[in-house]
Write an enzyme that holds these catalytic residues in place. Structure first.
Site, PDB file in Angstrom:
ATOM      1  N   GLU A 166       0.857  -1.196   0.000  1.00 24.02           N
ATOM      2  CA  GLU A 166       0.000   0.000   0.000  1.00 24.02           C
ATOM      3  C   GLU A 166       0.892   1.243   0.000  1.00 24.02           C
ATOM      4  O   GLU A 166       1.797   1.363   0.828  1.00 24.02           O
ATOM      5  CB  GLU A 166      -0.876  -0.023   1.255  1.00 24.02           C
ATOM      6  CG  GLU A 166      -1.588   1.280   1.590  1.00 24.02           C
ATOM      7  CD  GLU A 166      -2.754   1.610   0.692  1.00 24.02           C
ATOM      8  OE1 GLU A 166      -3.879   1.188   0.990  1.00 24.02           O
ATOM      9  OE2 GLU A 166      -2.531   2.308  -0.328  1.00 24.02           O
ATOM     10  N   HIS A 211      -0.792   4.413  -0.389  1.00 21.98           N
ATOM     11  CA  HIS A 211      -1.745   5.467   0.019  1.00 21.98           C
ATOM     12  C   HIS A 211      -1.648   6.708  -0.860  1.00 21.98           C
ATOM     13  O   HIS A 211      -1.868   7.832  -0.383  1.00 21.98           O
ATOM     14  CB  HIS A 211      -1.501   5.866   1.484  1.00 21.98           C
ATOM     15  CG  HIS A 211      -2.070   4.893   2.473  1.00 21.98           C
ATOM     16  ND1 HIS A 211      -1.277   4.150   3.314  1.00 21.98           N
ATOM     17  CD2 HIS A 211      -3.348   4.531   2.728  1.00 21.98           C
ATOM     18  CE1 HIS A 211      -2.046   3.389   4.085  1.00 21.98           C
ATOM     19  NE2 HIS A 211      -3.294   3.593   3.753  1.00 21.98           N
ATOM     20  N   GLU A 253      -0.452  -0.619  -4.498  1.00 19.51           N
ATOM     21  CA  GLU A 253      -1.692   0.164  -4.488  1.00 19.51           C
ATOM     22  C   GLU A 253      -1.429   1.654  -4.428  1.00 19.51           C
ATOM     23  O   GLU A 253      -0.607   2.127  -3.646  1.00 19.51           O
ATOM     24  CB  GLU A 253      -2.536  -0.251  -3.296  1.00 19.51           C
ATOM     25  CG  GLU A 253      -3.836   0.513  -3.161  1.00 19.51           C
ATOM     26  CD  GLU A 253      -4.723  -0.025  -2.065  1.00 19.51           C
ATOM     27  OE1 GLU A 253      -4.693  -1.252  -1.839  1.00 19.51           O
ATOM     28  OE2 GLU A 253      -5.410   0.764  -1.413  1.00 19.51           O
ATOM     29  N   GLU A 278     -10.022   3.380  -4.782  1.00 22.04           N
ATOM     30  CA  GLU A 278     -10.825   3.808  -3.625  1.00 22.04           C
ATOM     31  C   GLU A 278     -11.223   5.277  -3.706  1.00 22.04           C
ATOM     32  O   GLU A 278     -12.188   5.689  -3.065  1.00 22.04           O
ATOM     33  CB  GLU A 278     -10.075   3.534  -2.325  1.00 22.04           C
ATOM     34  CG  GLU A 278      -8.816   4.334  -2.131  1.00 22.04           C
ATOM     35  CD  GLU A 278      -8.064   3.929  -0.876  1.00 22.04           C
ATOM     36  OE1 GLU A 278      -8.277   4.545   0.189  1.00 22.04           O
ATOM     37  OE2 GLU A 278      -7.257   2.994  -0.940  1.00 22.04           O
ATOM     38  N   HIS A 287     -12.248  -2.123  -2.444  1.00 23.34           N
ATOM     39  CA  HIS A 287     -11.729  -1.447  -1.242  1.00 23.34           C
ATOM     40  C   HIS A 287     -12.819  -1.535  -0.181  1.00 23.34           C
ATOM     41  O   HIS A 287     -14.009  -1.437  -0.483  1.00 23.34           O
ATOM     42  CB  HIS A 287     -11.429   0.011  -1.601  1.00 23.34           C
ATOM     43  CG  HIS A 287     -10.967   0.836  -0.462  1.00 23.34           C
ATOM     44  ND1 HIS A 287     -11.794   1.655   0.270  1.00 23.34           N
ATOM     45  CD2 HIS A 287      -9.737   0.961   0.089  1.00 23.34           C
ATOM     46  CE1 HIS A 287     -11.097   2.264   1.208  1.00 23.34           C
ATOM     47  NE2 HIS A 287      -9.844   1.866   1.123  1.00 23.34           N
TER      48      HIS A 287
END
Ligand SMILES: O=C(O)C(=O)C[C@H](O)[C@H](O)CO
Ligand SMILES: [Mg+2]
Length: 398
Positions: A200, A202, A226, A252, A302
């Site tokens: 991840e 973010h 991600e 997301e 998500h």
């Protein structure tokens, strides 16, 4: 047969003053739609530093849904879209509207006596592989991550997601890249090749640094990486994919099928992660998955908020030929969140199964609607953004 939305109640739930590993969802926003014959449909909206704006936006949505026919999902959404003007650019609006759409499908299923998945193409997948998130609070060093990851595997999970980038943002130093590489490398060597590691980011990096951080991950064969790049720098993804072979996952923060169609058709994403509480709910999630299917792109919804969101996501997962894997924070929720449902889906040894009951297949624990009602924004931490797992936005030198 009843079809009218008679009563609308909006709830903000949480637990004052208690730390949770997923601070972005320390509150939950629910909507309850009650039909003219007393059936109740439940929906959930995400918060992430937007709790009060989303809660206010839900009141706007109520003005369209009050008295509407809950079967008319497409029409009710279009009626709001026509009034909302900024819907395609406003997560406050899409999150509020998504909650009402999910609650409508819960009511539709209850009215027809069918689980939602049976109204969307039926059971293509009968059990849903989960990956764990939220498990790595306070992890800084490779040993911290490995110690907690081994507990996650003991729970039966065969996949887990984590963000190894500490406090780095926009840019990352060579030392920061090498430290993140050590974390992921140690995870891979200690946990073995069978477990799927999901990296991840973010959306924290600008393109050049995303490439620096991403390409060292390839040797550990992650399932995906991600949101490597800030969401505004979408064209940087094409550059990123020239240097990094790990599949790119994101979604997301995309708000509708048009956004997904653009990313997929331009080859900017390999695995999509719609969040159906951000991108207009259940039916849109099914449409988005169908667009992805035409390009051979798999879906990994998500799912970072509460149990109504999980139940809604699972009902779509059940129907997807291109389902890949489902995010889950369940095992790391605080008790109040775990107790939100009386009847629920099951999560056992890393796999979800639904109850098969009508609608979402869950029953809300009405008691918690008294004991855990809160009003206000999530807690604010000046030195840790709300979107990281708690205690991880710092490096090993501090
Ligand atoms: O679960 C994820 O993939 C996340 O990125 C967690 C984020 O902090 C959360 O979605 C913010 O709303
Ligand atoms: Mg994410």
């Amino acid at each position: 047969m009843s079809s009218k939305i008679n009563k609308i109640d909006i709830f903000e739930l949480g637990e004052k003053g208690k730390e949770i590993s997923s601070p972005w969802s320390s509150t939950i926003l629910l909507v309850r739609l009650t039909s003219d014959d007393g059936k109740e449909g439940w929906g959930e909206a995400p918060t992430t530093f937007m709790t009060l704006p989303v809660k206010e936006s839900m009141k706007e949505v109520s003005r369209i849904f009050q008295g509407a026919n809950f079967f008319n999902v497409e029409k009710n959404l279009k009626d709001f879209y026509r009034n909302s003007f900024y819907l395609s650019r406003s997560m406050e609006a899409t999150s509020a509207l998504s909650a009402f759409e999910i609650a409508s499908w819960d009511l539709i299923g209850k009215e027809l006596g069918a689980p939602i998945y049976n109204l969307l193409g039926g059971e293509y997948n009968s059990k849903i592989r989960a990956y764990a998130n939220g498990w790595y609070s306070d992890c800084i060093t490779p040993d911290d991550f490995v110690r907690k990851a081994k507990d996650v595997m003991k729970m039966g999970f065969t996949a887990m997601k984590f963000d190894p980038f500490g406090p780095h943002y926009d840019k990352i130093t060579k030392e920061g890249v090498s430290y993140a590489r050590d974390i992921v490398g140690t995870m891979r060597s200690e946990l073995g090749d069978e477990v799927d590691l999901l990296i991840e980011c973010h959306g924290r990096f600008s393109t050049h640094w995303a490439i620096e951080a991403g390409r060292v991950m390839d040797e550990f064969d992650p399932l995906f990486i991600e949101e490597p790049i800030h969401p505004e720098q979408e064209l940087g993804l094409l550059e990123f994919k020239r240097y990094v072979s790990t599949p790119v996952a994101l979604g997301e923060r995309l708000l509708n099928k048009t956004d997904f169609a653009r990313y997929i058709s331009q080859g900017m994403v390999d695995i999509i992660q719609p969040d159906l509480t951000n991108s207009l709910g259940i039916f849109e999630a099914k449409k988005i998955a169908s667009i992805a299917e035409t390009f051979g792109v798999p879906v990994a919804y998500h799912n970072a908020f509460g149990p109504i969101q999980t139940a809604a996501s699972l009902n779509v997962d059940y129907t997807l030929p291109n389902f890949l894997i489902q995010e889950s924070f369940e095992s790391f929720w605080p008790d109040w969140k775990k107790n939100l449902l009386k009847t629920s889906y099951k999560l056992d040894k890393g796999y979800f199964t639904l109850s098969g009951k009508p609608g979402l297949g869950v029953e809300v624990n009405e008691k918690i609607l008294e004991t855990n009602v809160v009003d206000g924004m999530e807690p604010f931490e000046a030195n840790e953004p709300p979107w990281v797992v708690s205690g991880t936005f710092k490096d090993h030198k501090h």
